[in-house]
Every structure is written in C-alpha cells, then in structure tokens.
Design a protein around this motif. Structure first.
Motif, short mmCIF file in Angstrom:
data_model
loop_
_atom_site.label_atom_id
_atom_site.label_comp_id
_atom_site.label_asym_id
_atom_site.label_seq_id
_atom_site.Cartn_x
_atom_site.Cartn_y
_atom_site.Cartn_z
N GLU A 53 0.84 -1.21 0.00
CA GLU A 53 0.00 0.00 0.00
C GLU A 53 0.87 1.25 0.00
OE1 GLU A 53 -3.04 0.19 -0.52
OE2 GLU A 53 -4.07 -1.56 0.27
N PRO A 54 0.39 2.35 -0.53
CA PRO A 54 -0.96 2.63 -1.00
C PRO A 54 -1.19 2.22 -2.46
CG PRO A 54 0.33 4.63 -1.14
CD PRO A 54 1.23 3.57 -0.54
N TYR A 55 -0.17 1.63 -3.06
CA TYR A 55 -0.23 1.33 -4.50
C TYR A 55 -1.32 0.32 -4.84
CZ TYR A 55 4.14 3.74 -3.92
OH TYR A 55 5.09 4.67 -3.58
N LYS A 56 -1.47 -0.70 -4.02
CA LYS A 56 -2.52 -1.68 -4.29
C LYS A 56 -3.87 -0.99 -4.41
CE LYS A 56 -5.11 -4.21 -1.40
NZ LYS A 56 -5.44 -5.08 -0.29
N SER A 57 -4.16 -0.11 -3.48
CA SER A 57 -5.46 0.59 -3.49
C SER A 57 -5.59 1.57 -4.65
CB SER A 57 -5.67 1.32 -2.16
OG SER A 57 -5.81 0.38 -1.12
N GLU A 58 -4.48 2.10 -5.12
CA GLU A 58 -4.51 3.03 -6.25
C GLU A 58 -4.71 2.30 -7.58
OE1 GLU A 58 -1.47 6.24 -4.13
OE2 GLU A 58 -0.80 5.16 -5.92
N ILE A 59 -4.08 1.15 -7.72
CA ILE A 59 -4.06 0.46 -9.02
C ILE A 59 -5.18 -0.58 -9.15
CG2 ILE A 59 -2.65 -0.92 -10.60
CD1 ILE A 59 -0.16 0.25 -9.08
N LEU A 60 -5.43 -1.33 -8.11
CA LEU A 60 -6.39 -2.43 -8.17
C LEU A 60 -7.76 -2.06 -8.74
CD1 LEU A 60 -6.96 -5.44 -7.62
CD2 LEU A 60 -7.56 -4.80 -5.27
N PRO A 61 -8.34 -0.89 -8.41
CA PRO A 61 -9.65 -0.56 -8.96
C PRO A 61 -9.69 -0.49 -10.49
CG PRO A 61 -9.16 0.89 -7.12
CD PRO A 61 -7.90 0.12 -7.42
N HIS A 62 -8.54 -0.37 -11.12
CA HIS A 62 -8.47 -0.25 -12.58
C HIS A 62 -8.12 -1.57 -13.27
CE1 HIS A 62 -8.69 4.01 -11.84
NE2 HIS A 62 -7.67 3.89 -11.01
N TRP A 63 -7.89 -2.61 -12.48
CA TRP A 63 -7.40 -3.89 -13.02
C TRP A 63 -8.57 -4.76 -13.44
CZ3 TRP A 63 -7.12 -9.01 -10.75
CH2 TRP A 63 -6.26 -9.87 -11.44
N ARG A 64 -8.74 -4.96 -14.76
CA ARG A 64 -9.83 -5.78 -15.31
C ARG A 64 -9.32 -6.55 -16.52
NH1 ARG A 64 -11.39 -4.40 -11.18
NH2 ARG A 64 -13.15 -3.14 -10.60
N PHE A 65 -9.74 -7.80 -16.67
CA PHE A 65 -9.27 -8.59 -17.80
C PHE A 65 -10.36 -9.50 -18.37
CE2 PHE A 65 -8.36 -10.92 -13.94
CZ PHE A 65 -8.78 -12.21 -14.23
N ALA A 66 -11.63 -9.19 -18.10
CA ALA A 66 -12.74 -10.06 -18.51
C ALA A 66 -12.83 -10.25 -20.01
CB ALA A 66 -14.05 -9.53 -17.97
N ASP A 67 -12.50 -9.21 -20.77
CA ASP A 67 -12.57 -9.32 -22.22
C ASP A 67 -11.59 -8.31 -22.83
OD1 ASP A 67 -13.86 -6.72 -22.30
OD2 ASP A 67 -15.79 -7.72 -21.97
N GLU A 68 -11.53 -8.31 -24.15
CA GLU A 68 -10.56 -7.47 -24.85
C GLU A 68 -10.76 -5.98 -24.55
OE1 GLU A 68 -8.68 -7.27 -29.36
OE2 GLU A 68 -10.36 -8.61 -28.93
N GLU A 69 -12.00 -5.53 -24.55
CA GLU A 69 -12.28 -4.11 -24.30
C GLU A 69 -11.84 -3.70 -22.89
OE1 GLU A 69 -16.15 -1.19 -23.80
OE2 GLU A 69 -16.32 -2.90 -25.16
N LYS A 70 -12.20 -4.52 -21.89
CA LYS A 70 -11.80 -4.21 -20.51
C LYS A 70 -10.29 -4.29 -20.35
CE LYS A 70 -16.02 -5.35 -18.02
NZ LYS A 70 -16.96 -5.75 -19.03
N ALA A 71 -9.67 -5.24 -21.01
CA ALA A 71 -8.21 -5.38 -20.93
C ALA A 71 -7.50 -4.17 -21.53
CB ALA A 71 -7.76 -6.66 -21.60
N LYS A 72 -8.00 -3.67 -22.66
CA LYS A 72 -7.40 -2.48 -23.30
C LYS A 72 -7.52 -1.27 -22.38
CE LYS A 72 -7.97 -3.60 -28.17
NZ LYS A 72 -8.73 -3.35 -29.39
N GLU A 73 -8.73 -1.06 -21.86
CA GLU A 73 -8.96 0.08 -20.97
C GLU A 73 -8.10 -0.04 -19.71
OE1 GLU A 73 -12.66 1.60 -18.27
OE2 GLU A 73 -13.14 0.96 -20.31
N SER A 74 -8.10 -1.22 -19.12
CA SER A 74 -7.37 -1.45 -17.88
C SER A 74 -5.87 -1.31 -18.08
CB SER A 74 -7.70 -2.84 -17.34
OG SER A 74 -6.93 -3.15 -16.22
N SER A 75 -5.33 -2.01 -19.06
CA SER A 75 -3.88 -1.98 -19.27
C SER A 75 -3.39 -0.59 -19.66
CB SER A 75 -3.46 -3.02 -20.31
OG SER A 75 -4.00 -2.72 -21.57
N THR A 76 -4.21 0.14 -20.41
CA THR A 76 -3.84 1.51 -20.78
C THR A 76 -3.81 2.40 -19.55
OG1 THR A 76 -4.75 1.25 -23.00
CG2 THR A 76 -4.50 3.52 -22.19
N LYS A 77 -4.81 2.29 -18.69
CA LYS A 77 -4.85 3.09 -17.46
C LYS A 77 -3.68 2.74 -16.54
CE LYS A 77 -6.37 5.70 -14.12
NZ LYS A 77 -6.12 7.14 -14.15
N ILE A 78 -3.43 1.46 -16.35
CA ILE A 78 -2.34 1.05 -15.46
C ILE A 78 -0.99 1.45 -16.05
CG2 ILE A 78 -1.18 -0.94 -14.40
CD1 ILE A 78 -4.01 -2.22 -14.17
#
Length: 186
Positions: A53-78
């Motif tokens: 912490e505090p990195y886990k709490s900052e990054i985790l809300p943006h971590w998604r990999f359910a599908d290609e669209e979510k992965a693109k959005e998530s990986s770009t944000k992270i």
C-alpha cells in the motif's frame, strides 16, 4: 533517492513464508510504502502485488481482464499510472504497476486455459492461502483455449513488456537496487 528515516521497529507479522527477496513478514496493513520505500523489495514476478500500500489501493480498482475491451482500458490506465510513477521517480509505484500488468497477463492466460480460472483440484491448504502453486494438489487439464481471455492476455502482455523494458524503469530499478544495497551495508 533519499534515505527515509526508519522507525526503530518495523511492523512485522509472524513469519509464514520466507522468500529470498520479498519480505512477507512485514505487517503490510501498517506500512505505507510511499513513505517507507526502503522496506520494499521487488521480489520475483508478482510477489506482493496485492499487499503493498498505497499502491494496491490506487491500481487495483483499474485492473480488469474479462474481455478485450476491458483489458485495453485497464492496461492503458495502469500503464499511464506506471509512466506517472516513473515521472515522479516513485520506483515502488512503477514496479507495482508493472506487477499489475504482469498479473493481468497471467490471470487472463489462466482463465484462457482453465474454465473459471481454477488450475488445481481441491481446496488450498489453510497455511498456503495467498501463495501460488499446487501445494500437493493435482493440476486440472487445460480446456480448449478461451479466445476472449487469450485476447485479453495478449493486450496485457504487450503493456507488461513495454513496462519492464522501458529505459527509465530499468534505470530507476538499478538505482533503487543500489540504494537498497547501500542501506544494507550501512
């Protein structure tokens, strides 16, 4: 990198698992690694990704990999967060963002190969919760690859590779490791 003053006693939990490089005995609920980067250890792979912490709490809300669209959005944000941490010369934050990108890849690959993401048969032994590995359990057979999760994995892999090979990341990593070594030799 400036030397942070370290309190006389570092909050620690009873030892559960020992690692050559990542200190799992630290009391992660009590330590702010932005204030105490001297306590951070890179470890291997994704070690500590859901603890620091505090990195886990900052990054985790943006971590998604359910599908290609979510992965693109998530990986770009992270990855944007990764670059921001580098710009602030916050190596611990940058390394944590890199670990989340790596974890996006590994988890998406696991779900691509194993329905529901379950790789091993049976429950995890209580003393092994939170650790990776079979721990005596049988590995389940791979299913036919899930193309949605495989696509998500490829997206995260690309961003993870960009992060771990980023010249500024490599430079800050070397500087961080030298700083930690200098603290240990004092």
């Amino acid at each position: 990198m400036t030397r942070k003053s370290q309190s006389a006693t570092v909050p620690r939990r009873p030892s559960r698992v020992q690692s050559d490089s990542f200190d799992y005995t630290l009391d992660f609920d009590q330590i702010n690694f932005r204030e105490h980067p001297e306590l951070y250890r890179i470890g291997r792979g994704e070690q500590g990704v859901l603890s620091v912490e505090p990195y886990k709490s900052e990054i985790l809300p943006h971590w998604r990999f359910a599908d290609e669209e979510k992965a693109k959005e998530s990986s770009t944000k992270i990855y944007t967060m990764f670059l921001d941490y580098l710009n602030k010369e916050d190596f611990v934050g940058a390394d944590m963002a890199r670990k989340f990108l790596q974890m996006g890849y590994t988890r998406a690959r696991r779900y691509a190969n194993h329905k529901g993401g379950k790789k091993y048969a049976g429950p995890v032994p209580k003393d092994k919760k939170g650790l990776s590995g079979a721990h005596g359990r049988a590995e389940l057979p791979r299913q036919q690859e899930d193309p949605v999760k495989a696509a998500a994995a490829r997206i995260f892999k690309q961003k993870w590779d960009e992060a771990r090979l980023h010249p500024t990341y490599i430079q800050q990593k070397e500087k961080f490791l030298n700083w930690i070594q200098s603290l240990q030799s004092d």
